[in-house]
Design an enzyme around this catalytic site. Structure first.
Site, mmCIF file in Angstrom:
data_model
loop_
_atom_site.group_PDB
_atom_site.id
_atom_site.type_symbol
_atom_site.label_atom_id
_atom_site.label_comp_id
_atom_site.label_asym_id
_atom_site.label_seq_id
_atom_site.Cartn_x
_atom_site.Cartn_y
_atom_site.Cartn_z
ATOM 1 N N GLU A 1 1.764 -35.948 1.905
ATOM 2 C CA GLU A 1 0.956 -34.956 2.632
ATOM 3 C C GLU A 1 0.384 -35.555 3.913
ATOM 4 O O GLU A 1 0.297 -34.880 4.942
ATOM 5 C CB GLU A 1 -0.170 -34.417 1.753
ATOM 6 N N GLY B 1 0.784 -1.223 0.000
ATOM 7 C CA GLY B 1 0.000 0.000 0.000
ATOM 8 C C GLY B 1 0.817 1.275 0.000
ATOM 9 O O GLY B 1 0.346 2.316 0.473
ATOM 10 N N THR C 1 1.861 3.090 -2.681
ATOM 11 C CA THR C 1 1.270 4.043 -3.611
ATOM 12 C C THR C 1 -0.011 4.625 -3.017
ATOM 13 O O THR C 1 -0.240 5.839 -3.033
ATOM 14 C CB THR C 1 0.977 3.352 -4.955
#
Ligand code: ADP
Ligand code: MG
Ligand code: ZN
Length: 606
Positions: free
Chosen positions: A425, A207, A209
């Protein structure tokens, strides 16, 4: 950047060569044709033999048709002669009954085809080339004009601090700047000292800009923004002219903000480039330094700039009187993320079940831009599913999409690979569940996402973590190794799929030894200075090591010891829970995704 430049040069060379080829081709076709060049004396001889049929006489040449002098074919031959002074020419032509006509010069069509069209083509190619190179303009005329956008203050006020959340410290630091911009004279008479340049540092999408626009909005002043990469032009001198122009414009509109986005594109350290410098960039940078030194702070012009790579900036930019105030724009924490989500879903129709706290908890490490993206994705999904409002289901899917790239269910993966991924997994998940100091397993998936990830185990921290204990780190190591150990136990073989896990585990183990003083052998000394993580850009280089080779050897052996211990610990756990791992893997192979509830059922039942 520099390889880009190189490529551009190559491309322009190709265009140039193509244009030349076209030019010559036209001349070949329209001028040369099959015309035969004939000497004047031969022409006279042919004329006397009666071979010449008709001629067109122009001031410098005579062209025409004649019968083939060799007599081989009866097709007429085109010929061309350079004219010499010959007072008898007309008489001779008349006497042989040759048709002749005069022409003041070359045919206008020939001129058009041979010259004008190729020139038009070349200009077109040239313009296209400039356009391709990012000039963006229709032609050469536009170069040098300032492309910085002046946002009228009405426009800028639309963005205020209300639109920015999660970066309160940065906001606080800029409060003073707003005070100054509102009333420069008063501020100064009270003895306030204002910096000339403010540099916003932070990861992409945090953030920066947005924040600088909000400062302009809060202070009700004009906002000139330009991007550092725009300055890097093709023609030397243009960038410097732009900088001068920008400062002149801004001074006229003071008080105002000049915002230079992506300062790193412009302000890379000079002499950083091994392929030889970029003169244009250096000139532009020098001009910027000159302007920053020269202008009068009293007038109320504040220069703000943003970068995510401060480490490559030219040190000259950071000297006092230039960008000497640096504001770090951090990634938002849990509360910050919640606030940002709320800002972005202001105009979104939400179902009652929406729990922003839960969403924020699931997105540690996300920056403002990612969160805005999630809200947007969720809204789009709701539209696609023809729902009246956006529910948690859409948010959950949006998060997954943003985390791991779009689902690629269609991606083909062979059954053997799929099986390995399922056991891998499951190994992570079961170890995570078996150990006390780990995050809760939320979801396990073997749906391939993006290119790198074949599957993942999603664990959710219950809160943001700033400190981790030794036990927690050890448990984390075990979880990371769980995938690989499961492969070892069930397949007696290991795949390349664990590479990322191993990398992360090694990093943790090494940090435990070097940074956290968690190795008894090395004691409390730390062997690495802490550094901001986001400062590690592409050009990040470790500082010279501050320890001897003997210590380095101990660090290596200690790291290895920690890894080995973690490995045998993990091995024991999976051996013990072999049945559970197997069961989970089977369910995974069948359904591809196992959620928290089902996971817990599997764990407690077996
Ligand atoms: P940066 O310049 O740091 O790369 P941007 O300011 O361009 O990031 O942020 C991109 C978008 O992300 C913004 O337009 C805004 O919608 C959203 N965003 C980023 N950070 C925040 C924040 N702290 N609060 C609200 N929205 C944010
Ligand atoms: Mg930006
Ligand atoms: Zn893994």
């Amino acid at each position: 950047m520099d390889s880009d430049q190189h490529k551009k040069t190559q491309i322009s060379l190709v265009y140039f060569l193509a244009a030349m080829v076209i030019l010559f081709a036209f001349q070949w076709i329209f001028l040369a044709g099959s015309t035969r060049e004939v000497a004047y004396s031969d022409f006279k001889a042919y004329l006397n033999k009666g071979l010449i049929k008709a001629v067109v006489i122009s001031p410098t040449t005579i062209k025409g048709t004649m019968s083939d002098p060799t007599g081989k074919s009866d097709k007429p031959v085109l010929f061309s002669v350079t004219r010499v002074t010959d007072p008898n020419l007309i008489k001779d032509l008349d006497s042989k009954g040759v048709k002749y006509a005069g022409r003041t010069n070359n045919s206008i069509w020939q001129t058009i085809f041979a010259w004008i069209i190729p020139i038009i083509l070349m200009i077109a190619v040239w313009n296209y080339m400039i356009y391709k190179m990012g000039m963006g303009g229709p032609g050469i005329m536009k170069i040098g004009q300032n492309k910085s956008k002046l946002v009228a203050s009405d426009d800028a006020t639309k963005i205020t601090f209300k639109d920015v959340a999660g970066i309160d410290e940065a906001k606080e630091e800029l409060e003073e700047v707003i005070e100054f911009l509102k009333e420069p004279a008063k501020f100064e008479s009270l003895g306030g000292k204002i910096p000339r340049g403010i540099l916003l540092l932070g990861a992409p999408g945090t953030g920066k800009t947005l924040l600088s626009k909000a400062v302009a909005g809060e202070a009700h002043v004009p906002f000139f923004s330009i991007s550092g990469s725009e300055f890097v032009e093709m023609f030397v001198g243009v960038g410097a002219a732009r900088v001068r122009d920008l400062f002149t414009q801004a001074t006229a509109k003071a008080p105002c903000i000049i915002f230079i986005d992506e300062l790193d594109a412009l302000g890379k350290a000079r002499g950083f480039n091994p392929l030889g410098g970029n003169d244009e960039r250096e000139q532009t940078l020098n001009q910027l330094l000159v302007e920053m030194d020269g202008f009068d702070t009293q007038k109320g012009v504040i220069i703000m700039a943003a970068t995510n790579r401060p480490e490559i900036l030219d040190p000259a930019l950071l000297r006092p009187g230039r960008f000497d105030r640096q504001v770090v724009v951090d990634k938002p924490d849990l509360a910050g993320r919640e606030a940002i989500l709320k800002i972005h879903s202001k105009d979104v129709k939400l179902a009652d079940d929406i729990d922003f706290h839960a969403i924020a908890a699931r997105t540690p490490g996300f920056v403002g831009a990612d969160l805005a993206n999630i809200v947007n994705e969720a809204a789009l999904l709701a539209v696609r599913r023809k729902k009246k409002s956006v529910t948690m289901a859409e948010f959950a899917e949006a998060i997954e999409r943003v985390i791991a790239g779009l689902e690629k269910k269609k991606r083909l993966i062979n059954p053997k690979e799929k099986k390995i991924v399922a056991y891998h997994e499951s190994g992570h998940a079961i170890v995570a569940d078996a150990l006390p100091n780990t995050d809760v397993v939320e979801k396990i998936s073997i749906v391939p996402r993006g290119i790198a990830a074949l599957g993942y185990t999603l664990q959710l921290p219950t809160e943001d973590r700033f400190l981790m204990t030794k036990h927690e780190l050890e448990d984390k190591l075990a979880v990371l190794l769980g995938g690989r150990v499961a492969e070892e136990i069930f397949f007696g073989d290991i795949s390349t799929g664990a590479q990322n896990d191993l990398q992360r585990a090694t990093d943790i183990a090494r940090a435990m030894v070097k940074e956290y003083g968690m190795s008894e052998k090395l004691g409390l000394l730390t062997y690495e200075r802490p550094h901001n993580v986001f400062l590690k850009g592409d050009n990040w280089r470790p500082t010279e090591k501050e320890y001897s080779d003997e210590v380095a050897a101990i660090i290596d052996s200690e790291t290895k010891r920690i890894m080995d211990e973690a490995h045998s610990r993990t091995y024991k756990i999976i051996e013990e829970k072999k049945k559970t791992v197997e069961k989970l893997a089977k369910v995974l192979l069948e359904k591809e995704v196992v959620e928290k509830k089902e996971f817990q059922k599997i764990v407690t039942e077996s």
